[in-house]
Every structure is written in structure tokens, then in C-alpha cells.
Design a protein around this motif. Structure first.
Motif, PDB file in Angstrom:
ATOM      1  N   LEU A 108     -39.599  41.556  18.784  1.00 60.99           N
ATOM      2  CA  LEU A 108     -38.618  41.577  17.700  1.00 60.99           C
ATOM      3  C   LEU A 108     -37.467  40.677  18.124  1.00 60.99           C
ATOM      4  O   LEU A 108     -36.646  41.042  18.965  1.00 60.99           O
ATOM      5  CB  LEU A 108     -38.152  43.018  17.449  1.00 60.99           C
ATOM      6  N   ASP A 109     -37.493  39.494  17.553  1.00 60.21           N
ATOM      7  CA  ASP A 109     -36.552  38.438  17.947  1.00 60.21           C
ATOM      8  C   ASP A 109     -35.401  38.445  16.947  1.00 60.21           C
ATOM      9  O   ASP A 109     -35.572  38.028  15.801  1.00 60.21           O
ATOM     10  CB  ASP A 109     -37.312  37.097  17.924  1.00 60.21           C
ATOM     11  N   VAL A 110     -34.265  38.947  17.374  1.00 61.63           N
ATOM     12  CA  VAL A 110     -33.143  39.105  16.437  1.00 61.63           C
ATOM     13  C   VAL A 110     -31.934  38.349  16.989  1.00 61.63           C
ATOM     14  O   VAL A 110     -31.588  38.504  18.170  1.00 61.63           O
ATOM     15  CB  VAL A 110     -32.804  40.616  16.276  1.00 61.63           C
ATOM     16  N   PRO A 111     -31.303  37.515  16.155  1.00 64.59           N
ATOM     17  CA  PRO A 111     -30.147  36.752  16.648  1.00 64.59           C
ATOM     18  C   PRO A 111     -29.040  37.668  17.194  1.00 64.59           C
ATOM     19  O   PRO A 111     -28.808  38.758  16.671  1.00 64.59           O
ATOM     20  CB  PRO A 111     -29.653  36.000  15.405  1.00 64.59           C
ATOM     21  N   MET A 112     -28.376  37.191  18.222  1.00 62.79           N
ATOM     22  CA  MET A 112     -27.353  37.984  18.909  1.00 62.79           C
ATOM     23  C   MET A 112     -26.237  38.422  17.945  1.00 62.79           C
ATOM     24  O   MET A 112     -25.726  39.547  18.054  1.00 62.79           O
ATOM     25  CB  MET A 112     -26.797  37.161  20.086  1.00 62.79           C
ATOM     26  N   ASP A 113     -25.867  37.556  16.971  1.00 61.88           N
ATOM     27  CA  ASP A 113     -24.772  37.970  16.077  1.00 61.88           C
ATOM     28  C   ASP A 113     -25.180  39.170  15.224  1.00 61.88           C
ATOM     29  O   ASP A 113     -24.364  40.055  14.937  1.00 61.88           O
ATOM     30  CB  ASP A 113     -24.280  36.785  15.220  1.00 61.88           C
ATOM     31  N   VAL A 114     -26.478  39.253  14.862  1.00 59.72           N
ATOM     32  CA  VAL A 114     -26.954  40.412  14.084  1.00 59.72           C
ATOM     33  C   VAL A 114     -26.937  41.656  14.972  1.00 59.72           C
ATOM     34  O   VAL A 114     -26.499  42.735  14.554  1.00 59.72           O
ATOM     35  CB  VAL A 114     -28.393  40.157  13.537  1.00 59.72           C
ATOM     36  N   ASP A 149     -48.114  38.297  20.751  1.00 57.87           N
ATOM     37  CA  ASP A 149     -49.108  38.153  19.677  1.00 57.87           C
ATOM     38  C   ASP A 149     -48.401  38.032  18.337  1.00 57.87           C
ATOM     39  O   ASP A 149     -48.871  37.355  17.431  1.00 57.87           O
ATOM     40  CB  ASP A 149     -50.029  39.382  19.663  1.00 57.87           C
ATOM     41  N   ILE A 150     -47.271  38.729  18.230  1.00 59.57           N
ATOM     42  CA  ILE A 150     -46.531  38.720  16.960  1.00 59.57           C
ATOM     43  C   ILE A 150     -45.043  38.572  17.272  1.00 59.57           C
ATOM     44  O   ILE A 150     -44.518  39.271  18.146  1.00 59.57           O
ATOM     45  CB  ILE A 150     -46.740  40.053  16.201  1.00 59.57           C
ATOM     46  N   THR A 151     -44.386  37.650  16.574  1.00 59.95           N
ATOM     47  CA  THR A 151     -42.927  37.567  16.682  1.00 59.95           C
ATOM     48  C   THR A 151     -42.357  37.840  15.296  1.00 59.95           C
ATOM     49  O   THR A 151     -42.796  37.240  14.311  1.00 59.95           O
ATOM     50  CB  THR A 151     -42.493  36.157  17.148  1.00 59.95           C
ATOM     51  N   ILE A 152     -41.422  38.773  15.231  1.00 56.31           N
ATOM     52  CA  ILE A 152     -40.807  39.072  13.937  1.00 56.31           C
ATOM     53  C   ILE A 152     -39.302  38.922  14.087  1.00 56.31           C
ATOM     54  O   ILE A 152     -38.698  39.490  14.999  1.00 56.31           O
ATOM     55  CB  ILE A 152     -41.140  40.517  13.482  1.00 56.31           C
ATOM     56  N   CYS A 153     -38.732  38.142  13.186  1.00 56.04           N
ATOM     57  CA  CYS A 153     -37.276  38.017  13.193  1.00 56.04           C
ATOM     58  C   CYS A 153     -36.726  39.164  12.341  1.00 56.04           C
ATOM     59  O   CYS A 153     -36.581  39.033  11.127  1.00 56.04           O
ATOM     60  CB  CYS A 153     -36.866  36.641  12.641  1.00 56.04           C
TER      61      CYS A 153
END
Ligand code: ADP
Length: 390
Positions: A108-114, A149-153
């Protein structure tokens, strides 16, 4: 939806990325269809392993390895495990991929500002005020997943349900059945007259075994040493040759105190389901790569009791077969269609010490395993689990 088994969903991402939220949703969706689903959340696990609850890199790393081993113990028994954990360590994720039948890594790739805006646990603001240290992705070395296997923003632009749909749509890649030269060994056991007497190494080891203890043999072949040991100790014997194992199970079906299992001895389920007093490996470490050798040593370390002994006999680089055939990696050759890797005594000793063993005996000499006209120098090692009590 088709039911699945033996799969680890490793849901990873920084604090606040949505691991718990998405893992929970995935859990309930899978549970609608099957019972063998377990959810292991990092916060719950951390409270259970309260002995190592600090956030230093070393403690985080140790915890991540513990979680990984727990997950494997469950997937080996057919469970579908959803593990939600930050555990930003390349070696742990690599171990997962190599040791579970089915493995799905979700990042779960979430930007630091979020993340900072969410800050549900207040960790990011507390770090900014200097009150929290060692926060993954902020002031701590962080190894992000290299090949998930899966990247989700999961930045809020898609719903949790949509995230879970992406995970469920993923085609699970199951580990291909292990191949430890199975064809070679199946033919070998079919065509060679049975050698019934125990090896010289087994006779040497036998003297050191205490009655009634437990022994695990890695790569038992035709069972000659296992059966001999079972006169004194309870034996679990593993081999990759289905032919050898089915013959042994037929031959010794009425014998108690011994069981034969067809499995990959590098990461066999038997290494994770109970502990043993002894582990015995004769002429098996040279059938695997150096990387697999490190894996099996680490797995054996955990499978042994605190007073456990690991007995090893293996071919050395001073063997007359060294260099024959086609090169296949460091000190390894394929000769007559068969892979063999020759061992450097000091290197093997180092690998054992690095993995928590103490060497109590090590020798390389002729006369250990003469066969026909050949009598190559052979390595023998006895390693003891190294802990403060022994
Ligand atoms: P983690 O387990 O990775 O620390 P959580 O699942 O606890 O993260 O989520 C952290 C916070 O972010 C929670 O308050 C959660 O409700 C919120 N959150 C997670 N995913 C989303 C999303 N897609 N949109 C909005 N909020 C979200």
C-alpha cells in the motif's frame, strides 16, 4: 469464488497506509466462502510478542522474522493468512516468497502528505515534535518492497472495496513443486541394490544420541540411517524422492517411532511444527545452493531445542569429483546430469556460527566415507545451539 489454501497475503505499507482496514475487509470477504482464513494484524501480534516491543531496527527485524515464521507454520497447514505489518525488510519478504506455497505481497503505497494528514495514531505529528523516534519511512532506514505482486496507491482516490477487489482478482502464483534432483534420485533408488547397513557417520552420531530424544533427518534417501537411529530415538525423516518415501512408508508402516515425509528439506513443514533434539544431514548440503544452505541452517536453528545438536557430513572442495562436469555456480558442477556443490569447511563453520550455533567438532579427513575404490576427504561437523544456558 474458488476457495484457496496455503496462501500468505502479506499486506505492507507505512503506518496509516490502510493495512488493517484493507486486511480486515479482505478477511471478511474470504470468510464468506471458506473457514481456513486467519487475520494477523501487526498491532495485535506486537502485543503478543511483548518481549521485544521496542522500535529499534533490530527489534523490528526480529519481530518481522517471527511473524514470517508464524505465517509459514499456518500456510503449511493449509491456512490462508492475511498478515498486516509494516516489516519493511527485503530479506523477510524474500523469505516469505521462498517459504510459502502461495504468496501475495501487497504494497500500500501512500504519499507521505496523505499519511501525515491521516495520522490516526498521531505518530507523524509526534515525530515532528521530536517525541517519537524510529518511524518507518521518516527517520528510519526503510526498505520498500522491490517486487510486490500488487501495488495500490491507497490515497483515498479509490474505495477500500475497490482495493480488495484488486487483491482478489490477482492470479496467485503457487511455488512450483520443489525439485531436488528428484528424477535422478528416483532412478537411483529404483536401480541400486539396497544398502541396508548404516553409514559410518551414522554410527559415529549414534553414540552421541540419548535414548528417547527426537531427531530430524534432512534427506534420508533409502532410510538406512533413519531406521538405525530409530532404535534409540524418535525419528522424522524427510526426502524429496517420492519413490524413496513411498517405499519406506510401505516397508516400515508397522514400525513406531519413525515417520517418512516427502518434502523439500530446505523449508519442510516438519521444520516449523515441532522442535527436535537433533538434526542430521548427511550428504545433503552439497545438493543445494549456498543461499539454500543458509536458509536451511537458519530453519534448523529454530527447529532445534535449546540444547540441540546439528550433525553434518558433506563433500569438500578437496573431493576428487571437484571440477568435473559443467560449472553451475560457486564450487558447483553438474556431472552425469547431477548437481553437486563442494563445501569449504571454514565457510560452512562461519554460516553455522552466524546463525546461532557453536561448533563443537569439525574435521575434514579421508576414511569417513570410503565407497568402492574412492576415499575422498569428507567434512564432518557437530554444531550445538548457542545460547546462554550451554
Ligand atoms: P495501517 O494499518 O496501515 O496503519 P489503518 O488501516 O489503520 O492503517 O488506516 C489508517 C487510517 O487511515 C484509518 O483511520 C483508516 O480509516 C484510514 N484510511 C485507510 N484507508 C483509507 C482510504 N482509502 N481513504 C480514507 N481513509 C483511509
Amino acid at each position: 469464488m474458488k476457495s484457496i489454501k496455503g496462501v500468505l497475503y502479506w499486506i505492507t505499507g507505512l503506518s496509516g497506509a490502510g493495512k488493517t482496514t484493507i486486511g480486515n475487509y479482505l478477511y471478511y470477504i474470504l470468510r464468506q466462502n471458506q473457514d481456513n482464513v486467519v487475520l494477523l494484524d501487526g498491532d495485535i501480534l506486537k502485543a503478543i510478542v511483548a518481549d521485544s516491543c521496542t522500535y529499534t531496527e533490530e527489534d523490528r527485524h526480529n519481530r518481522a522474522h517471527k511473524y514470517a515464521r508464524l505465517c509459514k507454520t499456518l500456510t503449511d497447514q493449509g491456512m490462508v493468512v492475511i498478515c498486516c505489518t509494516i516489516a519493511m525488510f527485503d530479506d523477510v519478504r524474500k523469505w516469505n516468497r521462498e517459504n510459502n506455497r502461495g504468496y501475495v505481497e501487497v504494497f500500500l503505497d501512500v504519499p507521505m502528505d496523505v499519511l501525515k494528514k491521516r495520522d490516526q495514531k498521531g505518530l507523524y505529528s509526534s515525530q515532528a515534535r521530536g517525541l517519537t523516534k524510529n518511524l518507518s519511512g521518516v527517520d528510519m532506514r526503510t526498505e520498500f518492497p522491490k517486487n510486490p505482486d500488487i501495488t495500490i496507491c491507497n490515497d483515498g482516490s479509490i474505495s477500500i472495496k475497490e482495493c480488495v477487489d484488486i487483491i482478489l482478482k490477482h492470479q496467485i502464483q503457487y511455488a512450483t513443486a520443489f525439485d531436488r534432483d528428484t528424477t535422478y534420485w528416483n532412478l537411483f533408488y529404483a536401480s541400486n541394490p539396497e544398502i541396508e547397513h548404516p553409514s559410518l557417520f551414522a554410527q559415529y552420531v549414534y553414540e552421541q544420541l540419548e535414548n528417547g530424544k527426537t531427531l530430524l533427518e534432512l534427506g534420508c534417501g533409502n532410510g538406512r540411517d533413519s531406521v538405525y537411529f530409530s532404535e534409540k530415538v524418535d525419528v522424522t525423516a524427510i526426502d524429496a524422492s517420492d519413490k524413496a518415501i513411498s517405499d519406506l512408508n510401505k516397508k516400515y508402516q508397522d514400525r513406531s517411532g519413525i515417520r517418512f515425509l516427502c518434502d523439500d528439506f530446505v523449508c519442510a513443514a516438519a521444520l516449523f511444527q515441532r522442535q527436535y533434539d537433533y538434526c542430521y544431514s548427511r550428504f545433503t548440503l552439497h545438493a543445494i545452493s549456498e543461499e539454500q544452505e543458509l536458509s536451511v541452517i537458519s530453519n534448523v536453528r529454530h527447529a532445534l531445542k535449546d540444547s540441540g545438536l546439528f550433525f553434518i557430513e558433506v563433500r569438500s572442495i578437496n573431493d576428487e569429483l571437484y571440477g568435473k562436469g559443467k560449472p553451475a555456480g560457486k564450487n558447483a558442477f553438474i556431472y552425469n546430469g547431477h548437481y553437486r556443490r563442494f563445501i569449504v569447511l571454514e565457510e560452512l563453520k562461519n554460516h553455522l556460527v552466524q546463525n546461532g550455533f557453536r561448533i563443537t567438532y569439525a574435521e575434514e579427513a579421508k576414511g569417513f566415507a570410503p565407497f568402492g575404490d574412492s576415499d575422498p576427504p569428507i567434512i564432518r561437523i557437530v554444531a550445538k545451539v548457542n545460547n546462554s544456558n550451554n
